[in-house]
Design a protein around this motif. Structure first.
Motif, short mmCIF file in Angstrom:
data_model
loop_
_atom_site.label_atom_id
_atom_site.label_comp_id
_atom_site.label_asym_id
_atom_site.label_seq_id
_atom_site.Cartn_x
_atom_site.Cartn_y
_atom_site.Cartn_z
N TYR B 142 36.27 42.92 6.04
CA TYR B 142 37.78 42.96 6.51
C TYR B 142 38.79 41.87 5.97
O TYR B 142 39.76 41.94 6.61
N GLY B 143 38.13 41.03 5.47
CA GLY B 143 38.92 39.74 4.97
C GLY B 143 39.95 40.04 4.20
O GLY B 143 39.86 40.72 2.94
N ILE B 144 41.03 39.16 4.35
CA ILE B 144 42.16 39.30 3.26
C ILE B 144 42.03 38.76 1.92
O ILE B 144 42.56 39.18 0.97
N PHE B 145 41.05 37.83 1.89
CA PHE B 145 40.70 37.27 0.69
C PHE B 145 40.15 38.30 -0.55
O PHE B 145 40.69 38.35 -1.54
N ASN B 151 42.21 43.47 -5.29
CA ASN B 151 43.19 44.32 -5.75
C ASN B 151 44.10 43.91 -6.75
O ASN B 151 44.93 44.55 -7.43
N MET B 152 44.20 42.44 -6.85
CA MET B 152 44.94 41.91 -7.71
C MET B 152 44.12 41.48 -9.15
O MET B 152 44.61 40.91 -10.15
N GLY B 153 42.60 42.04 -8.97
CA GLY B 153 41.92 42.09 -10.21
C GLY B 153 41.45 40.64 -10.59
O GLY B 153 41.09 40.29 -11.60
N ILE B 154 41.39 39.73 -9.53
CA ILE B 154 40.81 38.49 -9.75
C ILE B 154 39.29 38.59 -9.73
O ILE B 154 38.69 38.10 -10.07
#
Lengths: 304, 301
Positions: B142-145, B151-154
């Protein structure tokens, strides 16, 4: 001509650097406020939004469900002082509120005791020349440079021996003994002109009157700084509270919330409600008194 | 002549009088200071030579605790991790705060004050609340990291930040950094305000760029502040405890074990007080030596 051009060039370079770093600081500052934002919004989110795979940046509906669960978790007597057969303040309140009350009590008591003892000691260390002054001052500075947490083991054993363990006093007394306040108020008292004390002596005021009527009002800004500094550090003195307090109704809000985390470690809604309860009051205090607070930090460091 | 006779004929009586009143004023503070700071400090050293636990008399064992300590693998891991934390967080905290302070001190007073408050917020929020929200942000599912990273592809897949020995210590250091820059920024802003303006102006007249003026004129004047910041940041990093206790308990596989947490574990979980105290003594000695070195280097400059 070329010289002038060069400085203009430098100036515009400076400006670009400044604008870019301003933007960078702004972005970082926003990131710094994010955890707090996440605590507060998280505390009011529904369980579904908390556990959503994609984070809900702003709650679509604000619910107090997390707080009601937090309050319903356990109860404790409001005071629970036993005097023989009578119990004063036996009415029960939610455990979390009792933790909050305990914390406020510890902070206020630490603050009052620290301010009084430090004002007296700081004044004397700054303005009197007495036998043993240099030794005492060295001891104060050395104590401040040592890691405070190292003394927690002997401190707990001492509190056990004094039958103070698991009471608020076990947390309060070591805070009062910590010499930062003395150091801070010594710095403030050094600004008092010596003629002031001479004048009092000539007027026939005794030492105590001199202190209460003349010296204390002069170091008031320092006492304010000391008060707010002690209050905030006592509120967040988690390690000490964790070691000293054991029974559920005696905990501070920080330790209480941390214990709850052990019981329901993935109920983030509940944990955020607890985190909000533990942090929002002290943040408000900080924002109201931050001027004194920054003064305390800078004055306490002048001669570090 | 007259003044001299006053200062030599009165002192004895005056000194005694001043000493007595001074100690009366000091008494309340000394009571707390001696009982709850000096005495435990002394006992910390004293008990480190004993086999001490709950509910029985301490047994004198000389240097046994220290011998055991140097043979204890976990202690060395804890020392290594603690040194990593200190070596990363002290320079980063100092450089970052100096940079932020230099930027915000040029702003109008109100704006400086707002930014100072913002950077101080994580300190005031308290380690428990801060730790809890970071734990959620680091969460595997559930973490935003992980959300932002994937999602940003990192990131290719979700990372178990705190459960992976590769990342756990770094995650702890990141939180520690956010909670330790507040005070240095306040100190640097006030130090920059107190820099002798005439020297800066003189440097500007001589054609120094503002960059040169900063390093050649302001920076040397701020040396005492820097020294103070280095020492308090170092002490704070050495004492990093709450983050470890609430997030990882030293794990996974001791990758976030620090001396402070190992002391806590031995003393308050295993009730091995003597051993914990011996570690405390070693920690205090390390801090004292490092402080002394910093003082020396700063004094030479």
């Amino acid at each position: 001509m070329s010289n002038k051009q060069k400085t203009e060039n430098e100036n515009s370079k400076d400006k670009i650097y400044y604008v870019l770093s301003f933007i960078a600081v702004l972005i970082i500052a926003i990131l710094f406020t994010f955890p707090l934002y996440w605590i507060i919004t998280g505390a009011f989110k529904t369980g579904k939004e908390i556990n959503a795979a994609a984070p809900v940046w702003f709650p679509t509906e604000w619910v107090v469900d997390n707080f009601s669960r937090l309050m319903g978790k356990r109860t404790a007597p409001i005071l629970g002082w036993e005097l023989g057969n009578i119990t004063i303040g036996a009415a029960t309140i939610p455990g979390a509120l009792r933790w909050l009350l305990n914390t406020v009590f510890m902070c206020v008591a630490s603050m009052l005791l620290t301010c009084i003892t430090s004002a007296m000691a700081g004044y004397v260390l700054a303005k009197k020349r007495f036998f043993g002054r240099a030794t005492l001052f060295t001891l104060v500075v050395c104590a401040m440079a040592l890691p405070k947490q190292v003394i927690l083991i002997p401190l707990l054993r001492e509190m056990n021996a004094l039958h103070l363990a698991d009471t608020a006093w076990a947390v309060i007394f070591p805070v009062v003994g910590w010499p930062f306040g003395v150091f801070l108020l010594k710095q403030f008292a050094e600004g008092i002109p010596t003629e002031m004390m001479e004048a009092c002596r000539i007027d026939g005021a005794n030492e105590w009157r001199t202190f209460t009527d003349v010296i204390f009002p002069m170091i008031k800004p320092g006492v304010g700084a000391c008060a707010i500094f002690t209050f905030i550090s006592a509120w967040n003195d988690y390690f000490m509270q964790l070691i000293m307090l054991t029974s559920s109704e005696k905990l501070s809000i920080a330790v209480g919330i941390a214990t709850m985390q052990g019981e329901s470690s993935t109920d983030y809604g509940l944990l955020m409600a607890g985190a909000a309860l533990a942090s929002v009051p002290i943040i408000i205090v900080f924002l109201i008194f931050q001027k004194y607070f920054t003064k305390g930090i800078t004055m306490g460091a002048v001669k570090g | 002549m007259n003044t001299k006779s006053i200062s030599t004929s009165r002192p004895r009586k005056l000194v005694i009088h001043e000493t007595v009143t001074s100690y009366l004023f000091l008494l309340p503070f000394l009571l707390f200071f001696v009982l709850f700071v000096i005495y435990p400090m002394f006992m910390c050293v004293f008990t480190s030579f004993f086999d001490a636990t709950m509910g029985r008399e301490d047994i004198f064992i000389g240097f046994e605790n220290y011998k055991r300590l140097f043979a204890d693998k976990v202690f060395w891991i804890a020392l290594k991790n603690t040194m990593i934390i200190v070596l990363v967080s002290v320079p980063v905290t100092c450089a970052f705060s100096l940079w932020v302070a230099s930027v915000i001190s040029k702003m109008p007073v109100a704006a400086t004050s707002v930014f100072r408050c913002i950077f101080y917020l994580p300190v005031v929020t308290g380690s428990v609340a801060v730790t809890m929200v970071w734990k959620w942000m680091y969460n595997n599912y559930y973490g935003i990291f992980n959300y932002l990273g994937t999602n940003m592809g990192i990131l290719d897949k979700n990372i178990n930040w705190l459960g992976d020995p590769k990342y756990a210590l770094g995650c702890i250091i990141l939180i520690l950094l956010t909670t330790s820059v507040g005070q240095p920024i306040v100190l640097y802003v006030s130090a920059l305000d107190n820099v002798d303006k005439s020297l800066v102006e003189a440097a500007a007249v001589d054609g120094a760029t503002s960059f040169q003026a900063f390093w050649k004129v302001k920076w040397p004047q701020m040396m005492p502040t820097t020294l103070y910041i280095l020492i308090i940041t170092m002490i704070n990093s050495f004492q990093c405890f709450a983050l470890i206790q609430l997030l990882t308990q030293g794990g996974p596989s001791n990758s976030t074990m620090t001396i402070m947490f190992y002391i806590y574990y031995n003393a308050f979980k295993l009730f091995d007080y003597g051993y914990g105290n011996a570690m405390g003594v070693i920690l205090a000695i390390i801090i004292a030596i490092l402080s002394a070195i910093q003082f020396k280097v700063a004094a030479e400059k």
